[in-house]
Design a protein around this motif. Structure first.
Motif, PDB file in Angstrom:
ATOM      1  N   VAL A 247       0.870  -1.189   0.000  1.00  0.00           N
ATOM      2  CA  VAL A 247       0.000   0.000   0.000  1.00  0.00           C
ATOM      3  C   VAL A 247       0.900   1.230   0.000  1.00  0.00           C
ATOM      4  O   VAL A 247       1.890   1.277   0.739  1.00  0.00           O
ATOM      5  CB  VAL A 247      -0.916   0.032   1.240  1.00  0.00           C
ATOM      6  CG1 VAL A 247      -1.718   1.331   1.284  1.00  0.00           C
ATOM      7  CG2 VAL A 247      -1.863  -1.162   1.241  1.00  0.00           C
ATOM      8  N   SER A 248       0.572   2.224  -0.821  1.00  0.00           N
ATOM      9  CA  SER A 248       1.372   3.458  -0.826  1.00  0.00           C
ATOM     10  C   SER A 248       0.493   4.630  -1.252  1.00  0.00           C
ATOM     11  O   SER A 248      -0.647   4.439  -1.688  1.00  0.00           O
ATOM     12  CB  SER A 248       2.557   3.305  -1.770  1.00  0.00           C
ATOM     13  OG  SER A 248       2.084   3.128  -3.087  1.00  0.00           O
ATOM     14  N   PHE A 249       1.047   5.852  -1.093  1.00  0.00           N
ATOM     15  CA  PHE A 249       0.278   7.076  -1.349  1.00  0.00           C
ATOM     16  C   PHE A 249       1.038   7.977  -2.315  1.00  0.00           C
ATOM     17  O   PHE A 249       2.228   8.249  -2.115  1.00  0.00           O
ATOM     18  CB  PHE A 249      -0.013   7.777  -0.016  1.00  0.00           C
ATOM     19  CG  PHE A 249      -0.853   6.921   0.893  1.00  0.00           C
ATOM     20  CD1 PHE A 249      -2.236   6.905   0.774  1.00  0.00           C
ATOM     21  CD2 PHE A 249      -0.255   6.077   1.825  1.00  0.00           C
ATOM     22  CE1 PHE A 249      -3.016   6.067   1.589  1.00  0.00           C
ATOM     23  CE2 PHE A 249      -1.020   5.246   2.641  1.00  0.00           C
ATOM     24  CZ  PHE A 249      -2.404   5.242   2.521  1.00  0.00           C
ATOM     25  N   GLN A 250       0.341   8.441  -3.340  1.00  0.00           N
ATOM     26  CA  GLN A 250       0.981   9.183  -4.439  1.00  0.00           C
ATOM     27  C   GLN A 250       0.606  10.664  -4.437  1.00  0.00           C
ATOM     28  O   GLN A 250      -0.155  11.118  -3.589  1.00  0.00           O
ATOM     29  CB  GLN A 250       0.556   8.537  -5.757  1.00  0.00           C
ATOM     30  CG  GLN A 250      -0.942   8.650  -6.032  1.00  0.00           C
ATOM     31  CD  GLN A 250      -1.339   7.959  -7.326  1.00  0.00           C
ATOM     32  OE1 GLN A 250      -1.545   6.749  -7.355  1.00  0.00           O
ATOM     33  NE2 GLN A 250      -1.481   8.745  -8.380  1.00  0.00           N
ATOM     34  N   SER A 251       1.153  11.405  -5.397  1.00  0.00           N
ATOM     35  CA  SER A 251       0.753  12.785  -5.740  1.00  0.00           C
ATOM     36  C   SER A 251       0.967  13.811  -4.632  1.00  0.00           C
ATOM     37  O   SER A 251       0.076  14.623  -4.368  1.00  0.00           O
ATOM     38  CB  SER A 251      -0.725  12.843  -6.184  1.00  0.00           C
ATOM     39  OG  SER A 251      -1.105  11.759  -6.964  1.00  0.00           O
ATOM     40  N   ARG A 252       2.124  13.789  -3.985  1.00  0.00           N
ATOM     41  CA  ARG A 252       2.394  14.801  -2.955  1.00  0.00           C
ATOM     42  C   ARG A 252       2.543  16.176  -3.579  1.00  0.00           C
ATOM     43  O   ARG A 252       2.990  16.309  -4.700  1.00  0.00           O
ATOM     44  CB  ARG A 252       3.716  14.514  -2.225  1.00  0.00           C
ATOM     45  CG  ARG A 252       3.717  13.281  -1.431  1.00  0.00           C
ATOM     46  CD  ARG A 252       4.929  13.168  -0.537  1.00  0.00           C
ATOM     47  NE  ARG A 252       6.236  13.325  -1.130  1.00  0.00           N
ATOM     48  CZ  ARG A 252       6.841  12.421  -1.884  1.00  0.00           C
ATOM     49  NH1 ARG A 252       6.219  11.304  -2.204  1.00  0.00           N
ATOM     50  NH2 ARG A 252       8.054  12.637  -2.342  1.00  0.00           N
ATOM     51  N   LEU A 253       2.195  17.184  -2.784  1.00  0.00           N
ATOM     52  CA  LEU A 253       2.391  18.564  -3.230  1.00  0.00           C
ATOM     53  C   LEU A 253       2.892  19.377  -2.042  1.00  0.00           C
ATOM     54  O   LEU A 253       2.319  19.309  -0.958  1.00  0.00           O
ATOM     55  CB  LEU A 253       1.062  19.138  -3.747  1.00  0.00           C
ATOM     56  CG  LEU A 253       1.114  20.585  -4.236  1.00  0.00           C
ATOM     57  CD1 LEU A 253       1.716  20.668  -5.633  1.00  0.00           C
ATOM     58  CD2 LEU A 253      -0.296  21.189  -4.268  1.00  0.00           C
ATOM     59  N   GLY A 254       3.948  20.132  -2.238  1.00  0.00           N
ATOM     60  CA  GLY A 254       4.423  21.031  -1.192  1.00  0.00           C
ATOM     61  C   GLY A 254       5.346  20.360  -0.193  1.00  0.00           C
ATOM     62  O   GLY A 254       5.754  19.213  -0.361  1.00  0.00           O
ATOM     63  N   LYS A 255       5.639  21.104   0.878  1.00  0.00           N
ATOM     64  CA  LYS A 255       6.679  20.660   1.815  1.00  0.00           C
ATOM     65  C   LYS A 255       6.134  19.981   3.079  1.00  0.00           C
ATOM     66  O   LYS A 255       6.888  19.501   3.914  1.00  0.00           O
ATOM     67  CB  LYS A 255       7.535  21.865   2.227  1.00  0.00           C
ATOM     68  CG  LYS A 255       8.350  22.419   1.063  1.00  0.00           C
ATOM     69  CD  LYS A 255       9.405  23.399   1.537  1.00  0.00           C
ATOM     70  CE  LYS A 255      10.465  23.709   0.502  1.00  0.00           C
ATOM     71  NZ  LYS A 255      10.011  23.972  -0.861  1.00  0.00           N
ATOM     72  N   ASP A 256       4.806  19.963   3.241  1.00  0.00           N
ATOM     73  CA  ASP A 256       4.235  19.325   4.438  1.00  0.00           C
ATOM     74  C   ASP A 256       4.489  17.827   4.416  1.00  0.00           C
ATOM     75  O   ASP A 256       4.763  17.254   3.376  1.00  0.00           O
ATOM     76  CB  ASP A 256       2.714  19.540   4.472  1.00  0.00           C
ATOM     77  CG  ASP A 256       2.366  20.993   4.719  1.00  0.00           C
ATOM     78  OD1 ASP A 256       3.149  21.679   5.398  1.00  0.00           O
ATOM     79  OD2 ASP A 256       1.320  21.436   4.204  1.00  0.00           O
ATOM     80  N   LYS A 257       4.327  17.210   5.593  1.00  0.00           N
ATOM     81  CA  LYS A 257       4.449  15.755   5.646  1.00  0.00           C
ATOM     82  C   LYS A 257       3.121  15.136   5.172  1.00  0.00           C
ATOM     83  O   LYS A 257       2.053  15.446   5.703  1.00  0.00           O
ATOM     84  CB  LYS A 257       4.753  15.333   7.090  1.00  0.00           C
ATOM     85  CG  LYS A 257       5.090  13.880   7.206  1.00  0.00           C
ATOM     86  CD  LYS A 257       6.035  13.634   8.386  1.00  0.00           C
ATOM     87  CE  LYS A 257       6.593  12.242   8.351  1.00  0.00           C
ATOM     88  NZ  LYS A 257       5.771  11.251   9.004  1.00  0.00           N
ATOM     89  N   TRP A 258       3.193  14.307   4.162  1.00  0.00           N
ATOM     90  CA  TRP A 258       1.995  13.608   3.670  1.00  0.00           C
ATOM     91  C   TRP A 258       2.027  12.184   4.214  1.00  0.00           C
ATOM     92  O   TRP A 258       3.051  11.736   4.726  1.00  0.00           O
ATOM     93  CB  TRP A 258       1.966  13.623   2.129  1.00  0.00           C
ATOM     94  CG  TRP A 258       1.533  14.946   1.560  1.00  0.00           C
ATOM     95  CD1 TRP A 258       2.001  16.186   1.919  1.00  0.00           C
ATOM     96  CD2 TRP A 258       0.541  15.182   0.555  1.00  0.00           C
ATOM     97  NE1 TRP A 258       1.364  17.173   1.197  1.00  0.00           N
ATOM     98  CE2 TRP A 258       0.469  16.589   0.350  1.00  0.00           C
ATOM     99  CE3 TRP A 258      -0.289  14.354  -0.207  1.00  0.00           C
ATOM    100  CZ2 TRP A 258      -0.412  17.160  -0.581  1.00  0.00           C
ATOM    101  CZ3 TRP A 258      -1.154  14.926  -1.134  1.00  0.00           C
ATOM    102  CH2 TRP A 258      -1.220  16.323  -1.314  1.00  0.00           C
TER     103      TRP A 258
END
Ligand SMILES: C=CC1=C(C)c2cc3[nH]c(cc4nc(cc5[nH]c(cc1n2)c(C)c5CCC(=O)O)C(CCC(=O)O)=C4C)c(C)c3C=C
Ligand SMILES: [Fe+2]
Ligand SMILES: [Fe+2]
Length: 342
Positions: A247-258
């Motif tokens: 399982v993983s998570f895609q499409s990060r944007l910006g400097k926050d922790k996703w």
């Protein structure tokens, strides 16, 4: 009279940089997407992101755009057409951002005499940036423009057997004969969004209980919890072992922790752990779009191969498959019948 409004995220009207800029401006200025105070959001979006991202995103959109338009909008319209053939109330579409808007969709229904609408946000999992923002926008439009219209909202369906069966069957049919792992890549959200949707404010992000436990008061609206539960139910249905699942998570944007693990990093590292033949599916999306057709099918494949992977097999979304249209019909009919109960 009753009617159905199918709501998806929306796409720019064209791949022209200015149209992509207008779309990103509306999308990222939504306080449920970038949840900073207005002034900080405006500084970030208009002062930083919109200076460079529209040109880059426009190039990406060009690689997936079809003669009929954006895949996401074209597929949503195909779903509408197929659904319209099997239900006896009018069906229209509306996009949360850009065109055709939610307001235009409601107007089309009202013009056909509809006063009770079942609105279906086409997202299996709940998030501030999915179901919540759609309902917020639709209520704003309803109160301002259509105060006499009633709307019943379809809730996230990540845990509904009919949906899980449909997704499991669809994946099974498209799986290659040989694969070392099946990766479930969901769109990411900033970690902060999980705290914000936790009514009890007790979520400990690092606590595996949040993911593994049954639904409780703290994770009832937790996007990450719902993504893991979707995966768990689908692999159980398919008879696939947990060991063969990622399982993983895609499409990060910006400097926050996703929320982690990140899809791009996972794709680069799994070949070294023995995953040379990969099948990958994106169940946060019901229709293929930029994030699946470009970010996963093209960029993701490159990342996997760069890490030493050999065979990358992308499994398309449910799109307008007949079995999915049947699920949409059942979920809509449940809510259409609700109107009789009030
Ligand atoms: C499926 C659920 C989605 C969640 C959750 C989500 C959160 C989210 N998205 C952004 C920023 C961007 N997303 C972009 C594209 C995009 N996002 C979704 C869905 C979810 N987003 C879809 C279906 C698409 C594709 C749209 C299309 O036209 O095909 C983009 C635009 C493309 C780009 O420039 O990369 C951005 C930006 C944030 C910040 C966020 C979390 C809160
Ligand atoms: Fe997104
Ligand atoms: Fe939690």
């Amino acid at each position: 009279m009753k009617g159905i409004l199918l709501v998806n995220l929306g796409s720019p009207r064209s791949t022209a940089v200015n149209d992509v800029k207008e779309y990103l401006d509306e999308f990222l200025m939504d306080e449920r997407v970038i949840d900073y105070r207005w002034i900080f959001r405006a500084l970030l979006v208009q002062g930083v992101i919109l200076k460079t991202r529209p040109a880059k995103s426009a190039e990406a959109y060009k690689t997936v755009w079809t003669d009929e338009g954006s895949p996401l909008v074209v597929i949503t319209e195909k779903i509408r057409k197929k659904l319209q053939k099997i239900v006896d109330v009018p069906v229209e579409i509306g996009m949360r951002y850009a065109q055709p808007s939610i307001e235009a969709g409601i107007q089309k229904l009202v013009d056909q005499g509809v006063s009770e609408i079942v609105l279906f946000p086409l997202y299996p999992q709940y998030a501030m940036s999915t179901t919540e923002t759609v309902i917020e926008k639709a209520e704003e439009v309803r109160k301002k423009k259509f105060p006499k219209v009633k709307i019943n909202y379809i809730q996230p369906f990540y845990n509904r057997d009919i949906y899980i069966n449909c997704l499991a069957e669809s994946i099974k049919e498209k799986l290659p004969e040989n694969f070392d792992a099946l990766q479930f890549s969901y769109h990411g959200v900033p970690e902060r969004h999980l705290y914000k949707t936790d009514p009890s404010k007790t979520c400990k992000i690092d606590d595996a209980n949040c993911i593994n436990s049954q639904v409780d008061t703290h994770n009832a609206y937790c996007y990450r919890h719902q993504c893991y539960k979707t995966t768990e139910a689908v692999i159980a249905k398919m008879g696939l072992s947990k060991e063969k699942t990622i399982v993983s998570f895609q499409s990060r944007l910006g400097k926050d922790k996703w929320i982690e693990p990140y899809t791009d990093e996972t794709l680069e590292t799994i070949p070294k752990k023995g995953v040379k033949n990969l099948a990958i599916v994106c169940p946060a999306f019901v229709s293929d779009c930029l994030e699946t057709l470009e970010e996963i099918s093209v960029e993701g494949k490159e990342q996997f191969e760069h890490g030493g992977g050999e065979n990358f097999h992308y499994i398309p979304c449910l799109n307008d498959e007949d079995r999915w249209i049947d699920v949409v019909k059942i979920l809509c009919e449940e809510k259409l019948n609700d109107f009789y109960l009030v």
